[in-house]
Design an enzyme around this catalytic site. Structure first.
Site, PDB file in Angstrom:
ATOM      1  N   GLY A  66       1.095  -9.257   0.248  1.00  0.00           N
ATOM      2  CA  GLY A  66       1.022  -8.888   1.654  1.00  0.00           C
ATOM      3  C   GLY A  66       2.399  -8.899   2.261  1.00  0.00           C
TER       4      GLY A  66
ATOM      5  N   SER B  26      -2.424  -7.354  -4.364  1.00  0.00           N
ATOM      6  CA  SER B  26      -1.525  -8.254  -5.085  1.00  0.00           C
ATOM      7  C   SER B  26      -0.485  -8.921  -4.196  1.00  0.00           C
ATOM      8  CB  SER B  26      -0.806  -7.496  -6.216  1.00  0.00           C
ATOM      9  OG  SER B  26      -0.072  -6.397  -5.700  1.00  0.00           O
TER      10      SER B  26
ATOM     11  N   HIS C 276      -8.342   0.435   7.029  1.00  0.00           N
ATOM     12  CA  HIS C 276      -8.359   0.692   5.592  1.00  0.00           C
ATOM     13  C   HIS C 276      -6.965   1.158   5.215  1.00  0.00           C
ATOM     14  CE1 HIS C 276      -9.919   3.212   1.954  1.00  0.00           C
ATOM     15  NE2 HIS C 276      -9.315   2.087   1.587  1.00  0.00           N
ATOM     16  N   ASP C 277      -6.329   0.478   4.278  1.00  0.00           N
ATOM     17  CA  ASP C 277      -4.920   0.756   3.983  1.00  0.00           C
ATOM     18  C   ASP C 277      -4.671   2.227   3.645  1.00  0.00           C
ATOM     19  OD1 ASP C 277      -6.161   0.595   1.483  1.00  0.00           O
ATOM     20  OD2 ASP C 277      -5.028  -1.168   0.831  1.00  0.00           O
TER      21      ASP C 277
ATOM     22  N   ALA D  26     -10.428  -1.795   1.282  1.00  0.00           N
ATOM     23  CA  ALA D  26     -11.752  -1.605   1.873  1.00  0.00           C
ATOM     24  C   ALA D  26     -12.816  -2.323   1.042  1.00  0.00           C
ATOM     25  CB  ALA D  26     -12.061  -0.109   1.956  1.00  0.00           C
TER      26      ALA D  26
ATOM     27  N   GLN E 207       0.906  -2.140 -13.443  1.00  0.00           N
ATOM     28  CA  GLN E 207       1.146  -3.469 -12.873  1.00  0.00           C
ATOM     29  C   GLN E 207       0.638  -4.557 -13.819  1.00  0.00           C
ATOM     30  OE1 GLN E 207      -1.013  -3.028  -9.237  1.00  0.00           O
ATOM     31  NE2 GLN E 207       0.612  -1.911  -8.177  1.00  0.00           N
TER      32      GLN E 207
END
Length: 467
Positions: free
Chosen positions: A15, A13, A237-238, A80, A305
């Site tokens: 950055g 959503s 990958h976060d 990912a 959210q």
């Protein structure tokens, strides 16, 4: 003033560009730029606007020059699963689909006609999620075969942006593992599986680990941002970056990387690919230095959210938590992992419909809807903690919650009370901090991973919630 390092952390959503440096033995971070992100809906499908994201990445990098804080290196992390296909001239082939797109429906059955689910799990140890890369590629093969014929390379989303910046194509290990195409025994692409499924093997680039230098900025990019720096593969990958940043994590601790998704599990050195693990839908995702992130995906704060947007973003998350706590005795619950909550047209109505269909009281107010979500999440967490214990054969007294969801005090309280475990919450910017930690370790600013985690705890602290 010490050296600066830049983390570009892109979520589903939004950055953000975050500069990090070491100050008096502690890590210091500063958000320098933020931008919006989201899937674009067109002709009944969901896509990522990669051109928009490219522009925002470069715009944020330029802000470093404006602030007079030039980074030594930078790293990009994202979600990912999703990928970009490029032809021999490095032009994008087909569409860059978002993982919530519905084209993968039924593709699991197509894959299992070739290799049964249990055999697939034994090869890669990755949980079944219908949007995994293996099912996306099967959808391409079945519905858009020309894209795979034209493709000369496949790059996961952060690898693609690294290519845009440097002109170099490298595939990063942690992100690649999530798609069910990496052999859990060799930690490399499963080329035999690709042959079985009819995927072109030549499009997959060799895997490399976090800490690998991709290259320098291309000249035209350096001119736009106003400086030159190294682009590094971090744990792209976060969730891999977020887990890396869990303060003082030991094997006897659980974690939740809490954001759009809740990634709940523990860190292990050997994968668990048993039938029971598969049936419980646990995954063995690649982590830093070949650790495994043994975890389960839970729907997470995507639900809250979405509801917040449907109430026109009139309330902060803190206010929503307050209203939810006022309605703590509201009795209804939902299965947060039910597919109906993946991408509904309206989350509020979907929750109300679920409660009606299951014979429960229908939530009407924002507080009631929010407490249904938070209570349901906490109960799901508690159940999953027990599953982790049964599958690993270990007992866990503590839970570390990192990421944006660590700021949800009401959910943290519920998690502690329903699970009977101490909850440590923070840091909120765990993904960016983990991104920066890899860069700092490679630059010699931090030593081992253990030292980095102790530094993170010392630098940012945690909030404690008792059962």
């Amino acid at each position: 003033m010490g050296d600066y390092f830049l983390a570009v952390d892109i979520g589903a959503s939004s950055g953000r560009h975050i500069l990090g440096s070491m100050q008096d033995g502690k890590m210091s971070i500063e958000e320098i730029y933020r931008f919006e992100n989201g899937m674009v809906k067109k002709d009944g499908h969901l896509y990522w606007d990669v051109e928009h994201l490219e522009k925002e990445i470069i715009a944020g990098m330029a802000k470093c020059r404006e602030a007079g804080k030039i980074p030594v290196s930078m790293g990009i992390d994202t979600w990912a699963i999703d990928y970009v296909l490029l032809d021999k001239e490095d032009k994008i082939v087909g569409s860059t689909y978002g993982y919530r797109d519905t084209r993968t429906r039924g593709m699991d059955e197509e894959v299992y006609r070739i290799i049964p689910q249990d055999k697939l799990y034994q090869r890669n140890g990755i949980q079944k999620l219908i949007f995994n890369t293996v099912y996306q590629l099967m959808a391409a093969k079945m519905k858009e075969p020309e894209t795979l014929v034209q493709a000369d390379s496949l790059l996961m989303i952060p690898d693609y942006f690294n290519f845009v910046l440097t002109g170099e194509k490298k595939s990063e290990y942690t992100n690649a593992t999530t798609g069910q195409l990496v052999d859990v025994r060799t930690n490399d692409w499963d080329l035999e599986l690709m042959d079985m499924l009819g995927f072109p093997k030549h499009i997959f680039k060799p895997l490399s680990m976090p800490g690998t230098i991709v290259g320098d900025l291309k000249e035209e990019i350096a001119e736009k941002v106003g400086y030159q720096c190294k682009v590094m593969q971090i744990a792209s990958h976060d969730t891999a970056s977020a887990v890396l940043a869990v303060p003082t994590l030991e094997e006897e601790s659980l974690y939740i990387s809490s954001g759009t998704w809740s990634l709940l599990g523990t860190e292990i050195m050997e994968p668990i690919c048993s039938k029971e693990s598969m049936e419980k839908n646990f995954t063995n995702e690649g982590g830093y230095a070949y650790r495994f992130r043994y975890l389960k995906n839970i729907m997470g704060l995507w639900m809250i959210q979405s509801v917040r947007h449907e109430f026109e973003d009139a309330y902060s998350f803190a206010e929503i938590c307050r209203q939810a706590e006022e309605e703590k005795d509201f009795p209804s619950r939902v299965d947060v992992n039910d597919g109906c909550f993946l991408a509904p047209d309206n989350m509020t109505r979907e929750i109300q419909s679920y409660c009606e269909k299951t014979g429960q009281e229908i939530p009407r107010t924002l507080g009631q809807i929010a407490t249904v979500i938070y209570q349901s999440l906490a109960e799901c967490y508690a159940e999953t903690f027990t599953d982790v214990e049964n599958l690993t054969g270990k007992k866990y007294k503590a839970v570390h919650i990192v990421g944006g969801g660590s700021n949800a005090a009401y959910l943290n309280k519920l998690t502690a009370s329903k699970s009977g475990r101490t909850v440590y919450a923070g840091p909120g910017e765990a993904t960016a901090i983990g991104n920066l930690a890899v860069q700092m370790m490679e630059a010699g600013k931090l030593g081992s991973l253990q030292e980095a985690r102790k530094c993170i705890c010392r630098s940012f602290g945690v909030e404690e919630y008792q059962p």
